[in-house]
Design a protein around this motif. Structure first.
Motif, short mmCIF file in Angstrom:
data_model
loop_
_atom_site.label_atom_id
_atom_site.label_comp_id
_atom_site.label_asym_id
_atom_site.label_seq_id
_atom_site.Cartn_x
_atom_site.Cartn_y
_atom_site.Cartn_z
N GLU A 23 45.78 40.00 29.51
CA GLU A 23 45.76 40.81 30.75
C GLU A 23 45.14 39.85 31.63
O GLU A 23 44.23 38.93 31.44
N ARG A 24 45.85 39.47 32.85
CA ARG A 24 45.49 38.57 33.95
C ARG A 24 45.12 39.72 34.92
O ARG A 24 45.72 40.34 35.34
N ARG A 25 43.96 39.17 35.96
CA ARG A 25 43.59 40.05 37.00
C ARG A 25 44.46 40.08 37.82
O ARG A 25 45.33 39.06 38.26
N ASP A 26 44.76 40.97 38.92
CA ASP A 26 45.44 41.12 40.11
C ASP A 26 44.56 40.06 41.19
O ASP A 26 43.56 39.93 41.07
N PRO A 27 45.34 39.38 41.82
CA PRO A 27 44.86 38.36 42.52
C PRO A 27 43.60 38.83 43.78
O PRO A 27 43.92 40.03 44.28
N ARG A 28 42.50 38.40 43.64
CA ARG A 28 41.34 38.81 44.55
C ARG A 28 41.80 38.21 45.92
O ARG A 28 42.87 37.37 46.15
N PRO A 29 40.99 38.46 47.07
CA PRO A 29 41.45 38.14 48.27
C PRO A 29 41.45 36.58 48.30
O PRO A 29 42.31 35.86 49.21
N ASP A 30 40.93 35.81 47.57
CA ASP A 30 40.82 34.10 47.69
C ASP A 30 41.56 33.72 46.60
O ASP A 30 41.43 32.39 46.26
N ASP A 31 42.33 34.54 45.86
CA ASP A 31 42.99 34.00 44.34
C ASP A 31 44.35 33.47 44.99
O ASP A 31 45.16 34.01 45.82
N VAL A 32 44.96 32.53 43.94
CA VAL A 32 46.02 32.18 43.83
C VAL A 32 46.62 32.18 42.50
O VAL A 32 46.19 32.11 41.50
N ALA A 33 48.03 33.02 42.54
CA ALA A 33 48.58 33.37 41.42
C ALA A 33 49.62 32.12 41.32
O ALA A 33 50.27 31.66 41.94
N ILE A 34 49.81 31.63 39.90
CA ILE A 34 50.54 30.50 39.64
C ILE A 34 51.60 30.73 38.45
O ILE A 34 50.80 31.16 37.43
N GLU A 35 52.80 30.49 38.30
CA GLU A 35 53.63 30.47 37.49
C GLU A 35 53.44 29.25 36.52
O GLU A 35 53.72 28.01 37.35
N ILE A 36 53.18 29.04 35.50
CA ILE A 36 52.98 27.69 34.73
C ILE A 36 54.12 27.06 34.23
O ILE A 36 54.98 27.83 33.53
#
Length: 351
Positions: A23-36
């Protein structure tokens, strides 16, 4: 909330890496989601997968040389947008409040930086999983901007091998005309040669193998010294202001100490453990020479290194592999059978 992603994990120190859903967390307000897109293979990935350092937690998804594209950002993110080419290195967080963190030295966080993998998130206290996976979520303050002009598949190793050698070069003030030596020609050593050369230093490689001379010169060495040749070692006594020791295993450094100038420093960047055999302090006392250590680099320093590499078109010499070749790559790492860094093409990641 969280999302399920696919990666490769070690389930124990004796087990090969195999497909693993987590599991990866859903982005928090200061988060960046990245496809590797690509992930470099560091020797420390092998050490941690096999618990060589004694603190690995399983299941363990390695990888801290991560290149990818932003797919989503949290509501408070102002540094990145979807589509940006970015990187994540060895750290994904720190306390941000101690003196080192306040001075941009998060790698020396007094509470300990949060490792990209085999760490524990400071907020939800869940284990961190690394870049041998489809995607990652990271606070924007630990995401790095990657110059678009660089060969993307060869950029990943800059996020560990690059910054690990850049940081001591900058800290010890290497500039045009500095005399710098590098011990060992591997993932770290080849980046040290490239970066020191680009900074304008006069660069020497110490090696036990004459066969490495041609490669060393292509990578930026002006001189190559066989450390097993007493005559060659005598010829460089008192020459170097800085020696970067990239060797990752126990070795004798006594022969190198007299090659330092007055106030020169030998800095370890590869060895994690005890110095053996015992050091002779005579050349230290009679030349005010030092032995030091250096650990990766802070986020601002890492961005500085990436920008420098963009300006000078510097990347790592890399061999791209499929995800399912990682266990063979680990065995080849043990034999130093790579020039000079493996990089995984994450498009090949399948269950």
């Amino acid at each position: 909330m969280s999302i399920t992603v696919l990666g490769y994990a070690a389930q124990s120190n004796k087990a090969p890496l195999v497909p693993f859903h987590f599991e990866r967390r859903d982005p928090r307000p200061d988060d960046v989601a990245i496809e590797i897109l690509y992930c470099g293979v560091c020797h420390s990935d092998l050490h941690q997968a096999r618990n060589d350092w004694g603190y690995s937690q399983y299941p363990l998804v390695p990888g801290h040389e991560i290149i990818g594209r932003v797919t989503a950002v949290g509501a408070e993110v102002n540094k990145f947008k979807p589509g940006d080419l970015v990187g994540v290195g060895c750290m994904v967080d720190s306390c941000r409040e101690c003196s080192p963190c306040q001075h941009g030295l998060e790698q020396y966080c007094e509470q300990g930086f949060v490792q990209t993998y085999n760490g524990v998130d400071r907020h939800d206290h869940r284990p961190t999983f690394g870049g041998y996976s489809q995607s990652i979520v990271c606070t924007q303050d630990f995401v790095l901007r990657i110059p678009e002009n660089l060969d993307v598949k060869s950029v990943a190793p800059l996020l560990c091998a690059g910054i690990t050698t850049w940081s001591p070069l900058k800290h010890w003030g290497v500039t045009k005309g500095s005399k710098v030596a590098v011990i060992g020609l591997g993932g770290l050593g080849h980046m040290a040669l490239k970066l020191a050369h680009a900074l304008g230093a006069e660069v020497t490689l110490f090696t036990r193998s004459a066969a490495k001379e041609a490669d060393a010169r292509k990578l930026g060495a002006h001189h190559v010294v066989l450390s097993t040749d007493a005559g060659q070692m005598d010829a460089v006594k008192g020459k170097f202001s800085l020696i970067i020791d990239t060797v990752p295993y126990t070795h004798d450094i006594n022969a190198y100490m007299s090659t330092l100038t007055l106030d020169g420093t030998l800095v370890f960047v590869g060895l994690v453990g005890k110095i053996e055999p015992t050091m002779d302090t005579t050349p230290m006392l009679f030349g005010r020479r030092s032995v030091a250590g250096s650990c990766i680099g802070g986020i601002a320093e890492t961005q500085e290194m990436l920008d420098f590499c963009g300006e000078h078109n510097i990347t790592a010499d890399s061999e791209v592999i499929r995800m399912d070749e990682i266990n063979d790559a680990f065995e080849r790492l043990l034999k130093s059978d790579v020039k000079y860094r493996f990089v995984i093409d994450m498009k090949t990641l399948t269950a």
